[in-house]
Design a protein around this motif. Structure first.
Motif, short mmCIF file in Angstrom:
data_model
loop_
_atom_site.label_atom_id
_atom_site.label_comp_id
_atom_site.label_asym_id
_atom_site.label_seq_id
_atom_site.Cartn_x
_atom_site.Cartn_y
_atom_site.Cartn_z
N VAL A 31 0.85 -1.20 0.00
CA VAL A 31 0.00 0.00 0.00
C VAL A 31 0.88 1.25 0.00
N ASN A 32 1.91 1.23 0.83
CA ASN A 32 2.82 2.37 0.93
C ASN A 32 3.55 2.59 -0.40
N ARG A 33 4.07 1.51 -0.99
CA ARG A 33 4.83 1.64 -2.24
C ARG A 33 3.95 2.13 -3.38
N ALA A 34 2.75 1.57 -3.49
CA ALA A 34 1.84 2.03 -4.53
C ALA A 34 1.43 3.48 -4.28
N ARG A 38 1.91 7.43 -6.48
CA ARG A 38 1.04 8.61 -6.63
C ARG A 38 1.83 9.88 -6.38
N MET A 39 2.55 9.89 -5.26
CA MET A 39 3.33 11.08 -4.90
C MET A 39 4.38 11.39 -5.96
N LEU A 40 5.09 10.36 -6.41
CA LEU A 40 6.17 10.57 -7.38
C LEU A 40 5.63 11.07 -8.71
N SER A 41 4.39 10.70 -9.06
CA SER A 41 3.81 11.22 -10.29
C SER A 41 3.73 12.74 -10.26
N GLN A 42 3.45 13.29 -9.11
CA GLN A 42 3.33 14.74 -8.95
C GLN A 42 4.68 15.39 -8.70
N ARG A 43 5.55 14.69 -8.01
CA ARG A 43 6.88 15.22 -7.72
C ARG A 43 7.69 15.40 -9.00
N GLU A 93 -1.23 -1.37 -16.24
CA GLU A 93 -1.75 -0.14 -16.85
C GLU A 93 -0.93 1.07 -16.41
N ALA A 94 -0.60 1.12 -15.12
CA ALA A 94 0.22 2.23 -14.62
C ALA A 94 1.61 2.21 -15.24
N ASN A 95 2.18 1.04 -15.38
CA ASN A 95 3.53 0.93 -15.94
C ASN A 95 3.58 1.37 -17.41
N GLN A 96 2.52 1.09 -18.16
CA GLN A 96 2.48 1.51 -19.56
C GLN A 96 2.48 3.04 -19.67
N THR A 97 1.69 3.68 -18.82
CA THR A 97 1.68 5.15 -18.82
C THR A 97 3.02 5.70 -18.37
N PHE A 124 -1.13 8.85 -14.79
CA PHE A 124 -0.33 7.96 -13.94
C PHE A 124 -0.80 8.05 -12.49
N LEU A 125 -1.16 9.25 -12.04
CA LEU A 125 -1.71 9.43 -10.70
C LEU A 125 -2.98 8.62 -10.53
N GLY A 126 -3.92 8.75 -11.49
CA GLY A 126 -5.18 8.01 -11.39
C GLY A 126 -4.99 6.51 -11.40
N GLN A 127 -4.08 6.02 -12.23
CA GLN A 127 -3.83 4.59 -12.30
C GLN A 127 -3.14 4.08 -11.04
N SER A 128 -2.25 4.89 -10.47
CA SER A 128 -1.61 4.51 -9.22
C SER A 128 -2.61 4.50 -8.07
N GLU A 129 -3.56 5.43 -8.11
CA GLU A 129 -4.64 5.45 -7.12
C GLU A 129 -5.47 4.17 -7.20
N ALA A 130 -5.79 3.75 -8.43
CA ALA A 130 -6.55 2.51 -8.61
C ALA A 130 -5.77 1.32 -8.07
N LEU A 131 -4.46 1.32 -8.26
CA LEU A 131 -3.62 0.24 -7.75
C LEU A 131 -3.63 0.20 -6.23
N VAL A 132 -3.52 1.37 -5.60
CA VAL A 132 -3.59 1.43 -4.14
C VAL A 132 -4.90 0.84 -3.63
N GLN A 133 -5.99 1.23 -4.26
CA GLN A 133 -7.30 0.76 -3.81
C GLN A 133 -7.42 -0.76 -3.95
N GLU A 134 -6.89 -1.32 -5.02
CA GLU A 134 -6.92 -2.77 -5.20
C GLU A 134 -6.12 -3.48 -4.11
N ILE A 135 -4.96 -2.94 -3.78
CA ILE A 135 -4.13 -3.57 -2.75
C ILE A 135 -4.78 -3.44 -1.37
#
Length: 261
Positions: A31-34, A38-43, A93-97, A124-135
């Motif tokens: 959860v933390n890594r995913a 999100r943070m790194l997408s914005q950073r 999906e996130a990795n492709q973006t 990438f932010l939205g896809q990483s958010e979806a990944l967090v929610q799945e985990i």
């Protein structure tokens, strides 16, 4: 100016060997890594805009290198962790973006190209958010929700700075001010939610008090933007200070989630 991009390939080349010896990560760390993605997408978008606006360029270069390396490291760890088809799908999906986003992030900052960079950062932010929610759903751990929420605060600290820089560069994007105000409002709601969490330890409560103090200082700088008096160096410095504090908070919530299982 772009000498800081050269070490990135070396850093990424070392990841495969160094990560192969690591044990599988836990649900809480996943959860933390995913959430870190999100943070790194914005950073990364923030670093691109820092260079474009000539705001602490050396710092931006260092952060850009380390952020790209961190995304690659997190992606590999999450790929090794992925326990379900839905998590693997979200990760792919996130990795492709990310492949498209990384390519633009490593080019010379350009106002005309910034719209595409921001679009990919948003995807990438939205896809990483979806990944967090799945985990988080997979983990079934209530404390993991706090890791997620704290991790989202971490992302917002960088998103707010990124949008502020975009406004200061006067990018021709209609939604910048609205997105900025929405991010500020969400940060305040998230901070209030964390402050009320019954799982908080005494140490976590003290950390939240420090974050609240730092946040109030940041808000004072935001008000200058209303008069088009931008102070990007101040906002970048404050957002990085917030990030460091929230990073430690997120790790503490991760430990709390790990002990709750």
């Amino acid at each position: 100016m772009f000498r800081f991009l050269l070490p990135t390939s070396l850093l990424l080349g070392l990841l495969a060997g160094s990560l192969s010896c690591q044990a599988a990560i836990s649900d809480a760390e996943a959860v933390n890594r995913a959430g870190m993605q999100r943070m790194l997408s914005q950073r990364i978008a923030k670093n691109y805009l820092m260079i474009g606006t000539d705001t602490r360029v050396d710092l931006a270069g260092t952060q850009l290198d380390s952020s790209i390396a961190s995304i690659e490291e997190n992606a590999q760890l999450l790929n090794d962790y992925a326990p379900s088809e839905s998590i693997r799908k979200a990760l792919n999906e996130a990795n492709q973006t990310w492949g498209q986003y990384r390519q633009i992030a490593l080019t010379r900052p350009d106002r005309a190209q910034s719209a595409e960079l921001l679009r990919l950062a948003e995807r990438f932010l939205g896809q990483s958010e979806a990944l967090v929610q799945e985990i988080e759903r997979h983990s079934g751990n209530q404390a993991a929700r706090l890791v997620n929420r704290s991790g989202r605060q971490r992302m917002l600290s960088q998103r707010i700075a990124m949008l502020y820089l975009a406004m200061s560069w006067k990018l021709p994007e209609q939604r910048l001010r609205g997105d900025f105000d929405a991010a500020v409002a969400e940060f305040e709601r998230g901070l209030e939610e964390l402050q009320k969490a019954p799982q908080n330890t005494e140490q976590i409560s003290r950390q939240l008090e420090q974050i609240d103090t730092q946040w109030r200082f940041a808000r004072a700088g935001f008000s200058l933007a209303d008069d088009s008096r931008f102070v990007p160096t101040v906002i970048v410095t404050t957002s990085d200070s917030l990030l460091r504090k929230i990073e430690q908070l997120t790790l503490d919530y991760e430990r709390l989630a790990g002990s709750a299982r």
